[in-house]
Design a protein around this motif. Structure first.
Motif, PDB file in Angstrom:
ATOM      1  N   LYS A   6      36.356  51.514  52.084  1.00 48.51           N
ATOM      2  CA  LYS A   6      36.140  51.754  50.656  1.00 48.51           C
ATOM      3  C   LYS A   6      37.279  51.149  49.837  1.00 48.51           C
ATOM      4  N   GLN A   7      38.509  51.320  50.321  1.00 46.38           N
ATOM      5  CA  GLN A   7      39.644  50.750  49.596  1.00 46.38           C
ATOM      6  C   GLN A   7      39.551  49.238  49.526  1.00 46.38           C
ATOM      7  N   ARG A   8      39.140  48.630  50.646  1.00 46.47           N
ATOM      8  CA  ARG A   8      39.010  47.175  50.651  1.00 46.47           C
ATOM      9  C   ARG A   8      37.907  46.725  49.701  1.00 46.47           C
ATOM     10  N   PHE A   9      36.811  47.489  49.683  1.00 47.44           N
ATOM     11  CA  PHE A   9      35.731  47.133  48.761  1.00 47.44           C
ATOM     12  C   PHE A   9      36.187  47.270  47.321  1.00 47.44           C
ATOM     13  N   ASP A  10      36.865  48.378  46.992  1.00 48.78           N
ATOM     14  CA  ASP A  10      37.318  48.597  45.621  1.00 48.78           C
ATOM     15  C   ASP A  10      38.238  47.463  45.162  1.00 48.78           C
ATOM     16  N   GLU A  11      39.121  47.044  46.040  1.00 46.99           N
ATOM     17  CA  GLU A  11      40.022  45.947  45.685  1.00 46.99           C
ATOM     18  C   GLU A  11      39.246  44.656  45.467  1.00 46.99           C
ATOM     19  N   ALA A  12      38.291  44.387  46.355  1.00 44.47           N
ATOM     20  CA  ALA A  12      37.471  43.179  46.216  1.00 44.47           C
ATOM     21  C   ALA A  12      36.654  43.237  44.925  1.00 44.47           C
ATOM     22  N   TRP A  13      36.110  44.431  44.616  1.00 51.37           N
ATOM     23  CA  TRP A  13      35.298  44.581  43.411  1.00 51.37           C
ATOM     24  C   TRP A  13      36.111  44.270  42.159  1.00 51.37           C
ATOM     25  N   GLU A  14      37.315  44.789  42.094  1.00 56.01           N
ATOM     26  CA  GLU A  14      38.165  44.521  40.935  1.00 56.01           C
ATOM     27  C   GLU A  14      38.396  43.017  40.770  1.00 56.01           C
ATOM     28  N   GLN A  15      38.603  42.326  41.870  1.00 58.89           N
ATOM     29  CA  GLN A  15      38.825  40.885  41.812  1.00 58.89           C
ATOM     30  C   GLN A  15      37.561  40.161  41.330  1.00 58.89           C
ATOM     31  N   TRP A  16      36.402  40.545  41.902  1.00 60.25           N
ATOM     32  CA  TRP A  16      35.138  39.910  41.510  1.00 60.25           C
ATOM     33  C   TRP A  16      34.859  40.155  40.027  1.00 60.25           C
ATOM     34  N   ALA A  17      35.031  41.419  39.589  1.00 64.73           N
ATOM     35  CA  ALA A  17      34.722  41.762  38.196  1.00 64.73           C
ATOM     36  C   ALA A  17      35.674  41.055  37.227  1.00 64.73           C
ATOM     37  N   ASP A  18      36.978  41.068  37.535  1.00 64.79           N
ATOM     38  CA  ASP A  18      37.945  40.413  36.650  1.00 64.79           C
ATOM     39  C   ASP A  18      37.676  38.916  36.550  1.00 64.79           C
ATOM     40  N   ALA A  19      37.394  38.288  37.696  1.00 61.09           N
ATOM     41  CA  ALA A  19      37.121  36.844  37.700  1.00 61.09           C
ATOM     42  C   ALA A  19      35.865  36.530  36.892  1.00 61.09           C
ATOM     43  N   ALA A  20      34.831  37.373  37.061  1.00 59.24           N
ATOM     44  CA  ALA A  20      33.578  37.132  36.349  1.00 59.24           C
ATOM     45  C   ALA A  20      33.764  37.290  34.840  1.00 59.24           C
ATOM     46  N   GLU A  21      34.492  38.328  34.411  1.00 58.75           N
ATOM     47  CA  GLU A  21      34.676  38.548  32.972  1.00 58.75           C
ATOM     48  C   GLU A  21      35.505  37.442  32.331  1.00 58.75           C
ATOM     49  N   GLU A  22      36.494  36.943  33.044  1.00 56.49           N
ATOM     50  CA  GLU A  22      37.255  35.809  32.523  1.00 56.49           C
ATOM     51  C   GLU A  22      36.368  34.566  32.433  1.00 56.49           C
ATOM     52  N   GLN A  23      35.518  34.406  33.429  1.00 52.59           N
ATOM     53  CA  GLN A  23      34.611  33.253  33.501  1.00 52.59           C
ATOM     54  C   GLN A  23      33.627  33.237  32.329  1.00 52.59           C
ATOM     55  N   VAL A  24      33.123  34.405  31.933  1.00 62.03           N
ATOM     56  CA  VAL A  24      32.045  34.475  30.938  1.00 62.03           C
ATOM     57  C   VAL A  24      32.555  34.773  29.533  1.00 62.03           C
ATOM     58  N   ALA A  25      33.853  34.819  29.321  1.00 60.80           N
ATOM     59  CA  ALA A  25      34.400  35.229  28.024  1.00 60.80           C
ATOM     60  C   ALA A  25      33.867  34.369  26.883  1.00 60.80           C
ATOM     61  N   GLY A  26      33.762  33.073  27.094  1.00 60.73           N
ATOM     62  CA  GLY A  26      33.244  32.193  26.049  1.00 60.73           C
ATOM     63  C   GLY A  26      31.796  32.486  25.711  1.00 60.73           C
ATOM     64  N   ARG A  27      30.998  32.774  26.720  1.00 65.51           N
ATOM     65  CA  ARG A  27      29.582  33.110  26.485  1.00 65.51           C
ATOM     66  C   ARG A  27      29.471  34.417  25.703  1.00 65.51           C
ATOM     67  N   PHE A  28      30.342  35.371  26.022  1.00 65.48           N
ATOM     68  CA  PHE A  28      30.321  36.636  25.296  1.00 65.48           C
ATOM     69  C   PHE A  28      30.616  36.417  23.808  1.00 65.48           C
ATOM     70  N   ARG A  29      31.563  35.533  23.501  1.00 66.81           N
ATOM     71  CA  ARG A  29      31.881  35.261  22.092  1.00 66.81           C
ATOM     72  C   ARG A  29      30.690  34.642  21.368  1.00 66.81           C
ATOM     73  N   GLN A  30      29.995  33.718  22.037  1.00 64.69           N
ATOM     74  CA  GLN A  30      28.796  33.128  21.437  1.00 64.69           C
ATOM     75  C   GLN A  30      27.741  34.197  21.166  1.00 64.69           C
ATOM     76  N   LEU A  31      27.587  35.103  22.120  1.00 66.28           N
ATOM     77  CA  LEU A  31      26.597  36.165  21.982  1.00 66.28           C
ATOM     78  C   LEU A  31      26.953  37.107  20.845  1.00 66.28           C
TER      79      LEU A  31
END
Length: 427
Positions: A6-31
């Motif tokens: 569970k700890q490994r998953f939680d750490e991986a999830w934080e990385q996936w979520a942070d990377a995705a939100e940084e990736q889509v920040a420009g699209r969010f501004r357009q929206l």
């Protein structure tokens, strides 16, 4: 899940979520800009028609002189850039609303041409077969032709021309993808279709199933020449507050014909008690631009996360969007079923319920649906569904808050991690 896993998953999830939100920040501004412009458009329509508290009063019986209902129709017409509109809680679903529109404007002997292929599954029984005895379009002598899309998802204009005859009365377009692995059609693309269809047969009307598309762009199909549109209030325009209903908007003569089908010839939209629903429909429309924006943000985020993990998504996170729907292809039935079940587990309502595939009325294959919603079937709220058929694609839509969609994606990946679906993807 064991504590270490569970700890490994939680750490991986934080990385996936942070990377995705940084990736889509420009699209969010357009929206966010689209949300602002649509919000201003709705407010202007309320102001133009001097919406006041007394418009929210309920009515009973025939509902004669229900000024709130009358002004609601005017506000919807204004928002959608249409001559006229009818908005009623008596329309029980999107399929019912589309059916009322099509039966209203078609007559025995007319032909209906679907230029974007077969429509969504629930409309197939409305179209029907000759002599089926159900009162379908075909049973009333109305012929329907489906022109399949080209392999690239575009309209087959040679096929449309071949299908068009002197009896063609209506061209129909489905804006959203439905259960197809194809892009949804933007308002700009629909405007181009209208131009070509009017050149092909000027006498015919163009109808658009607008479900899932409202407020995802700054324009609606009726603002680019479409004659008639229809949609459900428990999807985008109801803003999560309308407890039932649908709307039809477009040319005044066509809206009137649809209203005659909804009630009766000679009565049309002049009656219909609102039974205490008026305030929620008004307020839902006011909130709709913001909540549609939240749902689209959730879809963009989900596309980025699942795409980064190697799953096929449609649309991709950086593709243009013209509806709420996010498709994810799994290729096998088990991860598809577990995806939908995990979406249900993330719900605020009925999170303890375990969806299973079943033969749902109006569908041609067993369907599994996650719908932990405050409004039954309300697909502006977070939901997911899928027909159990190859290539096993899940269709996720809605989310009244972006945070809810993010939680649901986390829950899906937790389930996938437990079942080993992420074993090779998360290295």
């Amino acid at each position: 899940m064991q504590d270490g896993n569970k700890q490994r998953f939680d750490e991986a999830w934080e990385q996936w979520a942070d990377a995705a939100e940084e990736q889509v920040a420009g699209r969010f501004r357009q929206l966010d800009r689209i949300v602002e412009r649509n919000q201003w458009k709705v407010i202007r329509a309320f102001q133009n028609h001097k919406v006041s508290d007394y418009h929210f009063a309920g009515s009973t019986g025939y509902g004669y002189n229900d000024r709130g209902r009358e002004v609601l129709d005017l506000v919807y017409a204004d928002v959608f850039g249409a001559e006229s509109a009818i908005v009623r809680p008596h329309l029980v679903s999107g399929t019912h609303t589309i059916s009322a529109a099509l039966f209203g404007i078609l007559r025995p002997g007319d032909e209906l041409v679907f230029v974007t292929g077969k429509p969504y599954d629930t409309l197939h029984k409305v179209i029907g077969k000759p002599g089926d005895g159900t009162g379908s379009l075909a049973d009333w002598g109305i012929r329907s032709t489906f022109v399949p899309l080209l392999s690239d998802g575009g309209v087959d204009w040679e096929g449309v021309a071949a299908a068009t005859t002197e009896r063609t009365k209506v061209f129909a377009i489905q804006r959203s993808r439905g259960y197809d692995w194809r892009p949804s059609f933007s308002v700009g693309q629909i405007g181009d279709m209208v131009s070509r269809l009017k050149d092909l047969r000027p006498q015919a009307s163009v109808f658009v199933d607008n479900c899932y598309g409202e407020f995802t762009e700054e324009r609606e199909p009726t603002e680019v020449g479409v004659d008639l549109i229809a949609g459900s209030l428990i999807k985008n325009p109801g803003g999560g507050l309308a407890s039932s209903g649908g709307y039809i908007a477009g040319r005044a003569d066509l809206v009137e014909l649809a209203a005659f089908r909804l009630t009766a010839p000679g009565i049309g939209g002049e009656v219909g008690a609102m039974l205490g629903t008026t305030r929620a429909i008004y307020q839902g429309l006011f909130l709709a631009p913001l909540l549609v924006g939240q749902a689209v943000k959730g879809s963009i985020f989900a596309a980025a996360v699942f795409g980064n993990l190697g799953f096929e998504t449609h649309p991709k996170w950086d593709d243009p969007r013209t509806d709420l729907i996010q498709a994810i292809r799994f290729g096998k039935p088990d991860p598809l079923i577990h995806f939908v079940q995990a979406i249900q587990q993330a719900a605020a309502v009925d999170s303890h319920v375990v969806p299973e595939p079943w033969d749902m009325p109006g569908y041609e294959h067993p369907v599994i649906m996650a719908a932990g919603t405050f409004i039954q079937g309300g697909s502006l709220e977070l939901s997911a569904d899928a027909p159990i058929r190859e290539p096993y694609i899940a269709y996720m839509q809605g989310g009244l808050t972006y945070a809810h969609v993010k939680l649901a994606v986390q829950r899906v990946l937790s389930v996938f991690s437990e079942r080993g679906y992420l074993k090779d993807l998360a290295q």
